[in-house]
Design a protein around this motif. Structure first.
Motif, PDB file in Angstrom:
ATOM      1  N   CYS A 156      -1.848  -8.474  -2.768  1.00  0.00           N
ATOM      2  CA  CYS A 156      -1.954  -7.300  -1.881  1.00  0.00           C
ATOM      3  C   CYS A 156      -2.959  -6.310  -2.479  1.00  0.00           C
ATOM      4  O   CYS A 156      -2.564  -5.267  -3.021  1.00  0.00           O
ATOM      5  N   TRP A 159      -2.885  -2.348  -1.821  1.00  0.00           N
ATOM      6  CA  TRP A 159      -1.688  -1.526  -1.987  1.00  0.00           C
ATOM      7  C   TRP A 159      -1.818  -0.500  -3.115  1.00  0.00           C
ATOM      8  O   TRP A 159      -1.353   0.631  -2.980  1.00  0.00           O
ATOM      9  N   TYR A 168      -0.140   6.276   0.704  1.00  0.00           N
ATOM     10  CA  TYR A 168       0.961   5.324   0.809  1.00  0.00           C
ATOM     11  C   TYR A 168       1.998   5.695   1.859  1.00  0.00           C
ATOM     12  O   TYR A 168       2.721   4.830   2.358  1.00  0.00           O
ATOM     13  N   ALA A 173      -1.408   3.213   6.259  1.00  0.00           N
ATOM     14  CA  ALA A 173      -0.913   2.244   5.290  1.00  0.00           C
ATOM     15  C   ALA A 173      -0.132   1.124   5.956  1.00  0.00           C
ATOM     16  O   ALA A 173      -0.050   0.001   5.426  1.00  0.00           O
ATOM     17  N   ILE A 177       0.401  -3.016   4.881  1.00  0.00           N
ATOM     18  CA  ILE A 177       1.721  -3.442   4.427  1.00  0.00           C
ATOM     19  C   ILE A 177       2.272  -4.528   5.344  1.00  0.00           C
ATOM     20  O   ILE A 177       2.731  -5.581   4.882  1.00  0.00           O
ATOM     21  N   TYR A 201       4.164  -0.419  -6.434  1.00  0.00           N
ATOM     22  CA  TYR A 201       4.717  -0.753  -5.132  1.00  0.00           C
ATOM     23  C   TYR A 201       6.022  -0.062  -4.757  1.00  0.00           C
ATOM     24  O   TYR A 201       6.316   0.066  -3.563  1.00  0.00           O
ATOM     25  N   LEU A 204       5.823   2.322  -2.041  1.00  0.00           N
ATOM     26  CA  LEU A 204       5.636   1.784  -0.698  1.00  0.00           C
ATOM     27  C   LEU A 204       6.939   1.217  -0.130  1.00  0.00           C
ATOM     28  O   LEU A 204       6.948   0.642   0.957  1.00  0.00           O
TER      29      LEU A 204
END
Length: 279
Positions: A156, A159, A168, A173, A177, A201, A204
């Motif tokens: 990813c 990210w 984020y 975003a 995602i 992460y 997120l």
């Protein structure tokens, strides 16, 4: 390079290529608040995710040596890419030459140990940087401990920039995602557990959860690594007794301390003051 501060010797070192390791530091401090910590972000050379094995190893070894000069006896590589590309060589080749009584640990093995308890289907996904996924470190570690588990990795690359550029939690975003969540589940619909294989992460998490079925669980590394470290120190009292316990934390960066201080507020719910480190 900073001289060793004898009054601070014995802190546990926490290393990351940038800010993401602060999520691991927070998890560790919540479980082991009495210890002293030194955090170092190699922000001047971040990100590590798309760098070669040789460069990541070189940079990580420089950081480890810096921690040792600060008096640290134990260093945690809170960076998945550094754990994937540098940890084993440092443990097997460098530590015996530098100081066989010091220890360097990573975040991948503790997470791999935990996964056997989390997955019921025996199918898990790993979401990480290109470097972590390409290294297949999670597949290797998990296969050693749980050979029956199928591991699918999904790189990813967008990210980390989303987090470090404070995007984020913005609507833009969602595209990146959902794209990678969908990719992962299309490749293996039996996945019931996902490892967030990058310390950025967790920020997120809310959006990742939005695009996952409710039956899929997510493993974030902060808590896993924290309890693994607590167990490690219990099993290795000779290391634990070298770790000072004053409840202090110092923050260092190889880039701008002012910028680090500002950006760290994304990851920490407290005001900190960062210092400059030259590796």
């Amino acid at each position: 390079m900073e001289k060793t501060d004898p009054d601070r010797s014995g802190a546990v070192g926490i290393f990351d290529s940038g800010y993401g390791g602060l999520t691991v530091l927070s998890g560790i401090k919540s479980v082991l608040p009495e210890y002293d910590y030194i955090y170092l972000g190699d922000n001047a050379r971040a990100p590590y995710g798309n760098r070669s094995f040789e460069r990541v190893y070189e940079f990580t070894l420089e950081a480890v040596k810096w921690f040792f000069k600060q008096g640290c006896h134990l260093v945690i590589l809170a960076c998945n890419t550094a754990s994937a590309k540098a940890l084993r060589t440092i443990q097997q080749v460098n530590l015996p030459q530098i100081d066989p009584d010091k220890r360097v640990l990573g975040v991948i093995r503790p997470t791999a140990e935990q996964i056997g308890l989390a997955s019921k289907s025996g199918h898990i996904g790993v979401m990480g940087t290109e470097g972590t996924i390409q290294s297949k470190s999670y597949q290797i570690e998990i296969s050693k401990l749980h050979p029956h588990i199928t591991v699918i990795g999904e790189a990813c690359p967008m990210w980390v920039p989303l987090v470090e550029n404070r995007e984020y939690d913005k609507p833009g975003a969602d595209y990146f995602i959902k794209q990678h969540v969908d990719n992962l589940l299309t490749r293996d619909p039996q996945i019931d557990t996902i490892i967030l294989g990058c310390t950025h992460y967790p920020l997120l998490m809310e959006k990742i959860r939005r695009y996952l079925p409710e039956n899929i669980s997510i493993i974030s590394q902060g808590e896993v690594v924290a309890y693994s470290l607590k167990d490690y120190l219990r099993r290795h009292p000779e290391i634990d007794e070298k770790c000072t316990k004053g409840g202090t934390t110092r923050y260092f960066t190889t880039d701008s301390p002012d910028k680090f201080t500002h950006q760290a507020s994304i990851f920490l719910e407290e005001q900190i003051v960062a210092e400059y480190a030259m590796l």
